[in-house]
Design a protein around this motif. Sequence first.
Motif, PDB file in Angstrom:
ATOM      1  N   TYR A  73       0.794  -1.225   0.000  1.00 28.55           N
ATOM      2  CA  TYR A  73       0.000   0.000   0.000  1.00 28.55           C
ATOM      3  C   TYR A  73       0.830   1.281   0.000  1.00 28.55           C
ATOM      4  O   TYR A  73       0.278   2.358  -0.244  1.00 28.55           O
ATOM      5  CB  TYR A  73      -0.954   0.001   1.198  1.00 28.55           C
ATOM      6  N   GLY A  74       2.119   1.185   0.321  1.00 22.63           N
ATOM      7  CA  GLY A  74       3.022   2.322   0.179  1.00 22.63           C
ATOM      8  C   GLY A  74       2.562   3.593   0.845  1.00 22.63           C
ATOM      9  O   GLY A  74       2.484   3.692   2.071  1.00 22.63           O
ATOM     10  N   ASP A  75       2.211   4.615   0.036  1.00 18.75           N
ATOM     11  CA  ASP A  75       1.874   5.939   0.550  1.00 18.75           C
ATOM     12  C   ASP A  75       0.412   6.081   0.975  1.00 18.75           C
ATOM     13  O   ASP A  75      -0.016   7.176   1.358  1.00 18.75           O
ATOM     14  CB  ASP A  75       2.183   7.004  -0.516  1.00 18.75           C
ATOM     15  N   ARG A  76      -0.370   5.004   0.907  1.00 18.59           N
ATOM     16  CA  ARG A  76      -1.752   5.084   1.382  1.00 18.59           C
ATOM     17  C   ARG A  76      -1.753   5.404   2.875  1.00 18.59           C
ATOM     18  O   ARG A  76      -0.939   4.889   3.634  1.00 18.59           O
ATOM     19  CB  ARG A  76      -2.486   3.774   1.128  1.00 18.59           C
ATOM     20  N   LEU A 132     -11.665   3.746   9.314  1.00 19.64           N
ATOM     21  CA  LEU A 132     -12.121   3.276  10.618  1.00 19.64           C
ATOM     22  C   LEU A 132     -11.807   4.355  11.641  1.00 19.64           C
ATOM     23  O   LEU A 132     -10.668   4.820  11.716  1.00 19.64           O
ATOM     24  CB  LEU A 132     -11.406   1.974  10.997  1.00 19.64           C
ATOM     25  N   LEU A 133     -12.799   4.747  12.434  1.00 18.09           N
ATOM     26  CA  LEU A 133     -12.585   5.812  13.423  1.00 18.09           C
ATOM     27  C   LEU A 133     -12.921   5.302  14.812  1.00 18.09           C
ATOM     28  O   LEU A 133     -14.015   4.785  15.040  1.00 18.09           O
ATOM     29  CB  LEU A 133     -13.441   7.032  13.080  1.00 18.09           C
ATOM     30  N   THR A 134     -11.964   5.450  15.714  1.00 16.58           N
ATOM     31  CA  THR A 134     -12.193   5.039  17.103  1.00 16.58           C
ATOM     32  C   THR A 134     -11.857   6.168  18.059  1.00 16.58           C
ATOM     33  O   THR A 134     -10.907   6.937  17.837  1.00 16.58           O
ATOM     34  CB  THR A 134     -11.384   3.787  17.472  1.00 16.58           C
ATOM     35  N   ALA A 144      -8.456  -2.513  16.420  1.00 21.44           N
ATOM     36  CA  ALA A 144      -8.925  -1.742  15.270  1.00 21.44           C
ATOM     37  C   ALA A 144      -7.744  -1.290  14.409  1.00 21.44           C
ATOM     38  O   ALA A 144      -7.862  -1.194  13.180  1.00 21.44           O
ATOM     39  CB  ALA A 144      -9.741  -0.541  15.731  1.00 21.44           C
ATOM     40  N   PHE A 145      -6.604  -1.029  15.042  1.00 21.32           N
ATOM     41  CA  PHE A 145      -5.400  -0.689  14.289  1.00 21.32           C
ATOM     42  C   PHE A 145      -4.956  -1.862  13.421  1.00 21.32           C
ATOM     43  O   PHE A 145      -4.556  -1.684  12.263  1.00 21.32           O
ATOM     44  CB  PHE A 145      -4.291  -0.279  15.255  1.00 21.32           C
ATOM     45  N   TYR A 146      -5.056  -3.072  13.961  1.00 21.30           N
ATOM     46  CA  TYR A 146      -4.731  -4.259  13.175  1.00 21.30           C
ATOM     47  C   TYR A 146      -5.735  -4.455  12.042  1.00 21.30           C
ATOM     48  O   TYR A 146      -5.368  -4.901  10.952  1.00 21.30           O
ATOM     49  CB  TYR A 146      -4.697  -5.501  14.061  1.00 21.30           C
ATOM     50  N   ASN A 148      -6.273  -4.753   6.210  1.00 20.87           N
ATOM     51  CA  ASN A 148      -7.233  -4.538   5.140  1.00 20.87           C
ATOM     52  C   ASN A 148      -6.968  -3.294   4.308  1.00 20.87           C
ATOM     53  O   ASN A 148      -7.825  -2.877   3.527  1.00 20.87           O
ATOM     54  CB  ASN A 148      -8.640  -4.475   5.721  1.00 20.87           C
ATOM     55  N   GLY A 149      -5.791  -2.706   4.460  1.00 20.37           N
ATOM     56  CA  GLY A 149      -5.474  -1.535   3.653  1.00 20.37           C
ATOM     57  C   GLY A 149      -6.393  -0.370   3.947  1.00 20.37           C
ATOM     58  O   GLY A 149      -6.756   0.395   3.048  1.00 20.37           O
ATOM     59  N   CYS A 150      -6.763  -0.192   5.226  1.00 17.84           N
ATOM     60  CA  CYS A 150      -7.696   0.853   5.633  1.00 17.84           C
ATOM     61  C   CYS A 150      -6.963   2.007   6.316  1.00 17.84           C
ATOM     62  O   CYS A 150      -5.793   1.901   6.676  1.00 17.84           O
ATOM     63  CB  CYS A 150      -8.743   0.285   6.591  1.00 17.84           C
ATOM     64  N   THR A 151      -7.688   3.101   6.505  1.00 15.20           N
ATOM     65  CA  THR A 151      -7.185   4.243   7.268  1.00 15.20           C
ATOM     66  C   THR A 151      -7.755   4.186   8.678  1.00 15.20           C
ATOM     67  O   THR A 151      -8.969   4.032   8.853  1.00 15.20           O
ATOM     68  CB  THR A 151      -7.583   5.565   6.601  1.00 15.20           C
ATOM     69  N   TYR A 152      -6.886   4.321   9.651  1.00 13.18           N
ATOM     70  CA  TYR A 152      -7.251   4.259  11.068  1.00 13.18           C
ATOM     71  C   TYR A 152      -7.200   5.668  11.625  1.00 13.18           C
ATOM     72  O   TYR A 152      -6.132   6.280  11.718  1.00 13.18           O
ATOM     73  CB  TYR A 152      -6.257   3.339  11.782  1.00 13.18           C
TER      74      TYR A 152
END
Length: 538
Positions: free
Chosen positions: A36-39, A223-225, A237-239, A244-248
């Motif tokens: 995912y690099g710069d994502r 994902l927002l916590t 949630a960080f994992y 899954n290539g998501c933003t936390y």
Amino acid sequence: MGDLDRNLVEPVDVVKRFPPAERVLPVLLRRQAERYGDRRLLVFGDTVWSFADTARIAAASARTLADAGLRHGDRVAILCSNRPEFLRVYLGCAWLGIIAVPINLALRGGQLEHVLRNAGPSLLVVEDASIPALDTIDSKLLPEMVWIVGDAAPPETPAGWSGLPELGESIAPGAVRPGDTVAILYTSGTTGPAKGVCCPQAQMFWWGVYSARALGIREGETLLTTLPLFHTNALNAFYQAILNGCTYVLEPKFSASRFWDSIRRHEANVGYLLGAMAAILLAQPERPEDSEHKLRVALGGGVPARFHDVFLKRFNVPLLDGYGSTETNFAFASPIPSDHPGSLGYLAAGIEALIVDENDAPVPDGVSGELLLRPTEAYSFATGYYNMPEKTVEAWRNLWFHSGDRVVREPGGHYRFIDRIKDTIRRRGENVSSWDVEQILLAHPAIGACAVYPLPSELGEDEVAAAIQFEPGATLTPEEVLRHCEDRLAYFALPRFLTFVEAMPLTENGKISKPTLRERGRRPETWDREKSGYQVKR
């Protein structure tokens, strides 16, 4: 297979992508950095880490720990609020096989001393705002090395205290295995002090898998916590995001008035609510834009059934029922939306469950008993309690983890929580040990006997209640009782309800009958802290 085979989205097939030997954080970070690099991976205020940044930060943080003399298996205590520095230290530990020990920010006095004594950390990383908590404990329990996070450090500090080191060169990952402990997370005891749950590297991987599967997380979502990093929910949630290539998106803390503004600003797709949080949001004034956002689902474990439909209608967000514990994993989840609001949901694939009587004999569907769990995936559960072998054997006896929760499996396959067999109170997402509170109360010379137990609040969750019997001729005001407790207990463990009694109700064998006290509930003479105007120190 488990009982639940509906509404589940396998999170980017991560189980196949990471074979068993590779379910450790250094491999996850490096592999996903290549992918995912710069994502964006982490967003906290103005701080943004990409996937590539995060891998570099973990390796550089590990270098600072190694340069300080820390090695595989050493413990690093972290007393810090939600901020990037917390994750930086955690990632550095995981990179080398050092064990992170996150500490609840509310702990004071004996509770904090117990954690430090039990874990025996070689290094304490403390946020400047939490330094006053250290004044409530025996300084001999502090490690020689203390790193301070933030700019408000005291003008004079002991030798061995310094600021958080600057990041520099990287270091290669340590020889980290899936069964190695990555964190010791302390969960409140029920008949004794808090227990340090040994969470292996692979358990956190599986938390990410099971949680993402239950929430139907898709690649690239946000994902927002607002939950604290010293508990497993925000950490796993960080994992979920890594796998899954998501933003936390990590917020400093939960704020009912700012929650939806944050959801809109970050265009979050998945949120995390526990217990009373949904009720607190519903209690806010209605706004025309209540349903104008991109939130697709919110975790709603422990949210009472009566709030589900109301929450969905007002905010257009279904709440996911679920169940997990620090010792286990995301063991139960409902469909989205839940077909039995307020239940635990259905058993997840990869986990086995039994409902048993007092002799560990299984009971039929429809009959309540203690919930027992065990995994079929290696190291997807905790491995025991740190430095507490007897408690470990007790909890994992007969090769099943004993939850202490009374549960019933309904004929349709969903599980329903009844009550707690253990004497624990669940308040605002925190476990409160009645034993801890009772010991503090009994330390006052005017108190001869006491019992701490849960009473329901207006929000549908537990509140801490205490019945107190004074020594002959002694008396205290409710405010004096609270002042005695404030510097010795976390604020969330302070009793809300106090009832002074002439004599305690007793069982036939002479023990205090807490069921009798619970059944009595709030009596006319019961003092209510929230109605009294008493201001709790935090």
